[in-house]
Enzyme design. Structure first.
Site, mmCIF file in Angstrom:
data_model
loop_
_atom_site.group_PDB
_atom_site.id
_atom_site.type_symbol
_atom_site.label_atom_id
_atom_site.label_comp_id
_atom_site.label_asym_id
_atom_site.label_seq_id
_atom_site.Cartn_x
_atom_site.Cartn_y
_atom_site.Cartn_z
ATOM 1 N N HIS A 48 -25.196 20.144 13.428
ATOM 2 C CA HIS A 48 -24.429 19.163 14.549
ATOM 3 C C HIS A 48 -22.918 19.268 14.633
ATOM 4 O O HIS A 48 -22.399 19.815 13.469
ATOM 5 C CB HIS A 48 -24.768 17.563 13.918
ATOM 6 N N LYS B 32 -20.877 30.442 21.682
ATOM 7 C CA LYS B 32 -20.263 31.417 22.671
ATOM 8 C C LYS B 32 -20.030 32.838 22.234
ATOM 9 O O LYS B 32 -19.084 32.744 21.139
ATOM 10 C CB LYS B 32 -19.053 30.929 23.403
#
Length: 455
Positions: A366, A354
């Site tokens: 990951h 974000k």
């Protein structure tokens, strides 16, 4: 199209049969408000000479089209379609229009070609409207003709066979072409003497016929694209038709779409020839998929860009994100607004970004959260890395330098910077800046103690 012709969209009604708190014209089709499809059909013909009459929850309509060059007219009281035209009249006159095409805001299947045809056919008329012939006319207004000539339009609930004769199957579509000079004298004569107590735009037809004006009812067979959407079932049917129309258009334009019956694409999305899409998949808003990019099944994109050579793997969610050339995203990745992947960057499974940027060749394989972060070229973000960007009041940035290596299960407490080429040991909680080419370890020393034997 002559500059003296404009369009008026009637969108002030509540749409009670939709059983929704938002106006009918804001019901979504392929991720877009229904009203947008009508606006898009009119724009190629009329440009910016399109006005929309709003009333019920006008604030929601304004918000849905904020930042766009849409023109609105307010109908404070919803007293019928004729009253809506009266409310817009001053704006139409002030724009110097000679003619106006009036359409309903709940006709998302309306095509630009239909409007072009209608304008040509109605060029000499004072008032013209489009009609359909249906086996079951339902609640649509009936077209009354005498010897083939239009006599009136009568709303279904007001139709009286004793007055008008056997009920016809020809119905009014709610699409009109009006010559303003001709109609201006008729508007004050509209009354609400009907079962609904409303002022009908359809009553202009009877008044014009009585005044010996040139009135045309232009027949369009049984074209279902001209019918409005009045309830959830009709909304779903319209969406299915539009979805098919858009997907076929992309396929014919050179996009390879697997399982096309399961793919949903916004009319505002751009998919270049040579892109490849696997269904089921949803692509909404102003998303752009470049030539040579691949989007796999079960992905959801809104206002996202995917450049050539990039691959978005299954179950990834991209919104307001930019994926550069040759990147890999997912599976199970989430890119939120402001996420940017530069060329050849990689985001793997269960990574969330974000307002963060991965520069060229950087990778987060990951189980990582990167928020309000800048990750330098070639940096490697280990599994379980978290940028702790929120202190309970404000958001702070994390900067990770080029070629840096962040070990697994690291917490980077922002604001913090990790310099170029530095390494952060696994399990660290980094609260201070790390200089370039340094090794940072911030964790408790391991202690091994003898274990008591079981009793």
């Amino acid at each position: 199209m002559a500059s003296t012709t404009g369009a008026l969209i009637l969108a002030a009604g509540k749409g009670t049969r939709m059983h929704s708190d938002k106006p009918k014209v804001l019901q979504t089709i392929l991720g877009e408000p229904m009203l947008r499809f009508v606006m898009d059909a009119l724009a190629p013909v009329f440009g910016d000479r399109v006005w929309t009459v709003v009333g019920h929850r006008a604030d929601m309509i304004y918000a849905a089209f904020a930042g766009e060059d849409a023109r609105f007219v307010v109908q404070e009281q919803q007293l019928g379609t004729g009253h809506a035209l009266q409310m817009a009249w001053e704006s139409l006159r002030a724009a110097g229009l000679d003619r106006v095409v009036v359409v309903n805001g709940d006709t998302p299947l309306l095509a630009t070609e239909t409007i072009d045809f209608f304008l040509k056919e109605s060029a000499e008329a004072d008032i013209a409207f489009m009609t359909l012939t249906l086996p079951d006319p339902g609640a649509y207004g009936r077209v009354v003709r005498h010897n083939g000539h239009v006599a009136a339009i009568v709303e279904a609930k007001d139709y009286d066979e004793a007055l008008y004769g056997p009920e016809p199957s020809e119905i009014n579509t709610g699409i009109y072409a009006l010559r303003l000079d001709a109609v201006e004298s008729l508007l004050p004569r509209l009354t609400n003497a009907n079962r609904s107590g409303e002022y009908y735009i359809t009553d202009l037809v009877g008044l014009a016929v009585a005044g010996r004006m040139n009135v045309l009812g232009i027949q369009c067979g049984e074209d279902p694209n001209l019918l409005g959407v009045n309830n959830p079932a009709e909304l779903i049917r319209s969406e299915a038709l539009l979805r098919t129309r858009l997907v076929i258009g992309h396929i014919e334009g050179g996009v390879l779409i697997h399982a096309p019956e399961t793919v949903r694409i916004s009319p505002r999305a751009t998919i270049e020839p040579g892109a490849e899409i696997y269904g089921p998949c949803e692509i909404y808003g102003t998303s752009r998929i470049a030539r040579g990019a691949v989007v796999h099944s079960h992905c959801w994109l809104r206002n996202a860009e995917v450049e050539s050579g990039s691959e978005v793997k299954s179950f990834s969610h991209l919104e307001g994100a930019t994926v550069g050339k040759g990147c890999s995203v997912g599976p199970f990745a989430r890119l939120r607004p402001g996420a940017v992947l530069d060329e050849e960057a990689r985001v793997g499974n269960f990574v969330e970004m974000k307002k963060a940027r991965l520069h060229k060749g950087a990778k987060a394989g990951h189980l990582t959260y990167l928020g309000d972060a800048d990750v330098g070229a070639g940096a490697n973000i280990g599994a379980g890395t978290i940028t702790c960007n929120y202190d309970g009041k404000n958001k702070h940035r994390t900067v990770i330098g080029a070629g840096a290596f962040i070990g697994s299960n690291t917490a980077l407490v922002a604001p913090v910077t990790v310099g170029d080429g530095s390494l952060v040991g696994a399990g660290s909680v980094i609260t201070k800046d790390v200089p370039e080419a340094s090794l940072a370890i911030a964790r408790g020393r391991q202690t091994n103690l003898p274990r008591k034997p079981k009793a």
